[in-house]
Design a protein around this motif. Structure first.
Motif, short mmCIF file in Angstrom:
data_model
loop_
_atom_site.label_atom_id
_atom_site.label_comp_id
_atom_site.label_asym_id
_atom_site.label_seq_id
_atom_site.Cartn_x
_atom_site.Cartn_y
_atom_site.Cartn_z
N ASP B 6 -17.55 -18.57 -31.19
CA ASP B 6 -16.24 -18.35 -31.21
C ASP B 6 -16.44 -17.06 -30.95
O ASP B 6 -15.45 -16.61 -29.60
CB ASP B 6 -15.27 -18.03 -32.04
N ALA B 7 -16.71 -16.10 -31.14
CA ALA B 7 -16.94 -14.71 -31.00
C ALA B 7 -17.84 -14.39 -29.30
O ALA B 7 -16.51 -13.68 -29.02
CB ALA B 7 -17.95 -13.58 -31.99
N ILE B 8 -18.24 -15.22 -29.27
CA ILE B 8 -19.13 -14.74 -27.34
C ILE B 8 -17.83 -15.23 -27.21
O ILE B 8 -17.42 -14.55 -26.01
CB ILE B 8 -20.40 -15.60 -28.27
N ARG B 9 -17.07 -16.56 -27.33
CA ARG B 9 -16.59 -17.29 -26.72
C ARG B 9 -15.16 -16.53 -26.06
O ARG B 9 -14.79 -16.00 -25.06
CB ARG B 9 -16.06 -18.38 -26.94
N THR B 10 -14.49 -15.63 -27.47
CA THR B 10 -13.17 -14.96 -26.89
C THR B 10 -13.55 -13.60 -26.18
O THR B 10 -13.15 -12.53 -25.02
CB THR B 10 -13.15 -13.63 -28.95
N ARG B 11 -15.11 -12.81 -26.28
CA ARG B 11 -15.83 -11.75 -25.87
C ARG B 11 -15.51 -12.31 -24.04
O ARG B 11 -14.85 -11.04 -23.17
CB ARG B 11 -16.59 -11.39 -26.31
N ALA B 12 -16.69 -13.55 -23.78
CA ALA B 12 -16.32 -13.54 -22.41
C ALA B 12 -15.28 -13.90 -22.21
O ALA B 12 -15.08 -13.61 -20.69
CB ALA B 12 -17.29 -15.74 -22.45
N ILE B 13 -14.18 -14.62 -22.38
CA ILE B 13 -12.74 -14.84 -22.10
C ILE B 13 -12.13 -13.07 -21.02
O ILE B 13 -12.01 -12.68 -20.27
CB ILE B 13 -11.67 -15.50 -23.06
N LYS B 14 -12.25 -12.29 -22.74
CA LYS B 14 -11.72 -10.91 -22.27
C LYS B 14 -12.54 -10.99 -21.26
O LYS B 14 -11.80 -10.11 -20.29
CB LYS B 14 -12.57 -10.09 -23.81
N VAL B 15 -13.79 -10.32 -20.87
CA VAL B 15 -14.90 -10.23 -20.00
C VAL B 15 -14.35 -10.14 -18.60
O VAL B 15 -13.91 -9.54 -17.60
CB VAL B 15 -15.99 -10.10 -20.21
N ALA B 16 -13.66 -11.68 -19.16
CA ALA B 16 -14.08 -12.50 -17.49
C ALA B 16 -12.19 -12.14 -17.21
O ALA B 16 -12.37 -11.77 -15.84
CB ALA B 16 -13.64 -14.20 -17.33
N LYS B 17 -11.42 -11.85 -17.99
CA LYS B 17 -10.37 -11.16 -17.83
C LYS B 17 -9.74 -10.12 -16.71
O LYS B 17 -9.20 -9.39 -15.99
CB LYS B 17 -9.17 -11.42 -18.81
N SER B 18 -10.44 -8.92 -17.47
CA SER B 18 -10.53 -7.34 -17.37
C SER B 18 -11.81 -7.35 -15.73
O SER B 18 -11.50 -6.67 -15.12
CB SER B 18 -11.23 -6.51 -18.41
N THR B 19 -12.41 -7.94 -15.52
CA THR B 19 -13.57 -8.03 -13.87
C THR B 19 -12.36 -9.31 -13.16
O THR B 19 -12.44 -8.13 -12.07
CB THR B 19 -14.32 -8.66 -14.69
N SER B 20 -11.54 -9.78 -13.30
CA SER B 20 -10.80 -10.32 -12.79
C SER B 20 -9.88 -8.94 -12.32
O SER B 20 -9.32 -8.73 -11.18
CB SER B 20 -10.17 -11.89 -12.82
N LEU B 21 -9.15 -8.56 -12.97
CA LEU B 21 -8.59 -7.26 -13.05
C LEU B 21 -8.90 -6.20 -12.24
O LEU B 21 -8.23 -5.82 -11.52
CB LEU B 21 -7.77 -6.49 -13.80
N SER B 22 -9.43 -6.07 -12.41
CA SER B 22 -10.97 -5.30 -11.77
C SER B 22 -10.94 -5.29 -9.99
O SER B 22 -10.44 -4.56 -9.26
CB SER B 22 -11.56 -4.54 -12.46
N LEU B 23 -10.96 -6.56 -10.30
CA LEU B 23 -11.69 -7.08 -8.78
C LEU B 23 -10.36 -6.95 -7.41
O LEU B 23 -10.32 -6.63 -6.62
CB LEU B 23 -12.21 -8.47 -8.96
N THR B 24 -8.89 -7.71 -8.63
CA THR B 24 -8.23 -7.69 -8.16
C THR B 24 -7.19 -6.23 -6.99
O THR B 24 -7.20 -5.87 -6.44
CB THR B 24 -6.77 -7.85 -8.69
N ALA B 25 -7.46 -5.15 -8.19
CA ALA B 25 -6.94 -3.67 -8.47
C ALA B 25 -8.11 -3.09 -7.14
O ALA B 25 -7.37 -2.51 -6.44
CB ALA B 25 -6.92 -3.09 -8.99
N ILE B 26 -9.14 -3.67 -7.30
CA ILE B 26 -10.49 -2.86 -6.07
C ILE B 26 -9.61 -3.89 -4.45
O ILE B 26 -9.02 -2.97 -3.47
CB ILE B 26 -11.82 -3.41 -5.83
N GLY B 27 -9.34 -5.21 -4.73
CA GLY B 27 -9.19 -5.78 -3.50
C GLY B 27 -7.88 -5.00 -2.94
O GLY B 27 -7.71 -4.15 -1.48
#
Lengths: 310, 356
Positions: B6-27
């Motif tokens: 569960d901890a790993i999944r929560t962290r994965a979701i968090k990382v995915a969210k912030s990564t996509s936000l960063s990529l959007t911002a870069i775009g």
């Protein structure tokens, strides 16, 4: 010692006032937004953009005064972005300021090359000349120091008592201080913390803009990459030294500006004290004062914290 | 400290969210700059292609990009680490100068050591000097309640001017015509990875440090307590954590990391100390840490992006004539867009208030 005093002539004091002026504008601005509880480390980038836009404004209108006006305007506009990000969106104020600095350095250097062209970057534009006040400027020693300055020097000096009165003797000044100390409590007595903070931050940007425009239109007469040279950060230091008081700001800026003038002249006169130590002195002094006074009495209580309606 | 699925999944979701936000911002930032490029009368596609080629076009380009990444990882880590303890270290620039000074002194004046030992001594000196400079701010914070933002601004100036004094006087290269020191001994230099480039094993040290800091923060009791202080000082005090000592410690380690940025510049690529040599690595560290979400691994990627933009900019300028300073605008707007991510929420809330 004799060599030291020989440096302290009319030229030194005159240069001190001149170097103090842009700092004083930015420091008074910094006092305003910090009192309202918002910290703006983007003053450096704001001043830089104002220095640039001031040059453009002066060039395309043919008037230094219009240039100053555009510089003030862009300063206010950039500060509005900072206000929106840090007050409305409640984002990290330091990061917002750092972003503004990056954009300020980059955009100004980009635009000067695009608009004036690579070969004509340092085009001299209509600028401010020192004004000699009739009769008074003939007084020995004091005349050249006080009465042969740019008009903006007088404006900056006049702003000190004006800001003092506004901050400590008007309702609006009280509002600013209260939203910086305790926004929740001010809201309960009918003050709008968000709007008050917005106004303080935007006015602060306009003041920093005036400082930036003075650097280009009053001192250099053209734009140069990174010409603000850390003065935005010096102003942040001066705000602390001034203990968020406009009169303190004048003293702080005179010390910071004086150290700057002294190192130039000290270098020329071959003083024994390395000029870097003169430059360092105001910061060490500020730190020493902070250490002695301690943190308890320092600054607005709610600084850096966004306000949310309960 | 359990690491269940569960901890790993929560962290994965968090990382995915912030990564996509960063990529959007870069775009979005690239889009805004494309408009700027168009207005300036250039073709954004050609400009961006040149930027990419300059940063990644051949092994030489990649080497330079990685070399530029190295100090940014350290300053980014420095800011991120302090931020995990809720401290804003904007003094990385000054701590970098302190580290560079200590390393150059060890590199020049300590002689007769075998290579690995000399390098390790230079690194230790750089870390110690940076830690001292950062720790000073930590001490003022914990003992006198002085805001670290304020003290680090002052300490930046003091360190930069002091280095300027040192390289013009006491440790200037004889006969002292230039504002610089002599070169560090060859025994103190980091081995170069890619021939003909500036890329030294400093990059491996930086990545190793990032992994170590991640481990320290999330897999040790020290890290847990430090993050507790960062989340809530009150709760930390209640739990019996010596908050003041942790603040001091966090600022010291943060300063040490920033000091290492100076060290790798000196013993990894420049070999000598010049006054005002840093192009603002310390201040870039604030943006890098933020873009990397104060996550040591995120910092590596953010530093890489910032470095790629700076290195690619030179090729962009040669090809198109666009000023390199454009990439600073890209970097700044990326940060603003990420900060602006709250805008949707803000808008929704406003609409609700209007409706109410």
């Amino acid at each position: 010692m004799e060599a030291f005093f020989s440096v302290l002539d009319a030229d030194f004091f005159s240069a001190t006032l001149r170097l103090t002026t842009p700092l004083l504008f930015a420091t008074l601005g910094g006092i305003l937004n910090e009192r309202a509880g918002v910290i703006n480390i983007g003053l450096e980038g704001t001043m830089l953009m104002a220095a640039l836009i001031g040059v453009f404004g002066a060039w395309f209108s043919g008037s230094a005064w219009f240039g100053l006006f555009t510089g003030i305007l862009i300063g206010g506009l950039i500060a509005w972005i900072h206000a929106f990000v840090s007050i409305s969106l409640k984002a990290n104020q330091i990061v917002s300021g750092a972003a503004i600095n990056l954009i300020g350095v980059g955009l100004s250097s980009f635009l000067i090359r695009i608009v004036f062209g690579l070969k004509d970057q340092q085009r001299v534009v209509p600028h401010f000349e020192p004004v000699s006040v009739p009769y008074l400027s003939d007084i020995p020693l004091i005349g050249p120091i006080l009465f042969q300055q740019h008009s903006l020097v007088y404006v900056a000096l006049l702003l000190v008592p004006i800001m003092w009165v506004i901050l400590f003797r008007t309702r609006w000044g009280l509002m600013i201080t209260s939203v910086g100390e305790h926004p929740e409590a001010s809201a309960t007595v009918g003050i709008n913390p968000l709007r008050t903070r917005y106004i303080a931050v935007i006015l602060s940007g306009a003041l920093a803009g005036a400082g930036g425009a003075f650097l280009s239109l009053g001192q250099l007469h053209f734009f140069q990459d990174e010409m603000v040279a850390g003065r935005g950060f010096i102003a942040l230091a001066a705000v602390i030294f001034a203990r968020w008081n406009p009169v303190g700001a004048l003293i702080a800026c005179l010390i910071f500006g004086g150290a700057d003038a002294l190192q130039f002249r000290g270098q020329a006169a071959g003083l024994a004290v390395p000029h870097q130590f003169m430059l360092m002195f105001p910061y060490v002094l500020t730190l020493a004062i902070l250490v002695v006074v301690g943190g308890k009495s320092q600054g607005p209580a709610a600084i850096g914290q966004p306000y949310s309606k309960g | 400290m359990s690491v269940g699925p569960d901890a790993i999944r929560t962290r994965a979701i968090k990382v995915a969210k912030s990564t996509s936000l960063s990529l959007t911002a870069i775009g979005l930032a690239l889009l805004v700059s494309a408009v700027l490029i168009l207005l300036a009368g250039f073709n954004p596609l050609i400009a961006y292609a040149a930027l990419l080629k300059g940063a990644f076009g051949d092994s030489f380009a990649i080497g330079n990009t990685l070399a530029r990444t190295t100090p940014l990882i350290f300053t980014g880590l420095a800011v991120a680490f302090a931020f995990r303890c809720n401290l804003l270290n904007i003094g990385a620039e000054g701590q970098l100068y302190a580290g560079a000074l200590a390393s150059v002194v060890v590199g020049i004046f300590v002689t007769g050591l075998p290579t690995p030992l000399h390098i390790m001594l230079a690194i230790a000196a750089g870390f110690a000097a940076g830690a001292m400079w950062g720790g000073l701010a930590g001490l003022m914070k914990s003992q006198r309640g002085i805001n670290e933002i304020v003290s680090t601004i002052m300490l930046n100036f003091v360190a930069i001017f002091f280095v300027s004094y040192m390289v013009q006087g006491p440790i200037a290269e004889p006969p002292g015509f230039f504002h610089q020191t002599a070169q560090v001994a060859t025994t103190a230099r980091l081995p170069i990875i890619a021939p003909k480039s500036d890329l030294s094993i400093g990059i491996l040290i930086a990545v190793g440090c990032a992994i170590f800091i991640a481990y320290l923060l999330w897999r040790t009791p020290f890290g847990l307590r430090l993050r507790t202080v960062g989340r809530s000082e009150g709760a930390a005090r209640f739990a019996g954590i010596p908050v003041n000592r942790f603040m001091f410690g966090a600022m010291s380690i943060s300063g040490g990391l920033a000091g290492l940025a100076g060290t790798v510049e000196i013993i990894g690529s420049q070999y000598r100390l010049l006054d005002f040599f840093s192009p603002g690595y310390g201040f870039d560290g604030i943006a890098v840490a933020f873009l990397g979400r104060s996550d040591p691994i995120g910092v590596i990627f953010a530093a890489f992006l910032f470095a790629a933009l700076r290195i690619g900019a030179n090729q962009m300028q040669r090809t198109t004539g666009l000023p390199t300073s454009l990439v600073l605008v890209i970097q700044g707007t990326v940060i603003l867009f990420i900060l602006g991510a709250g805008i949707l929420q803000w808008y929704r809330q406003r609409q609700q208030e209007k409706g109410a």
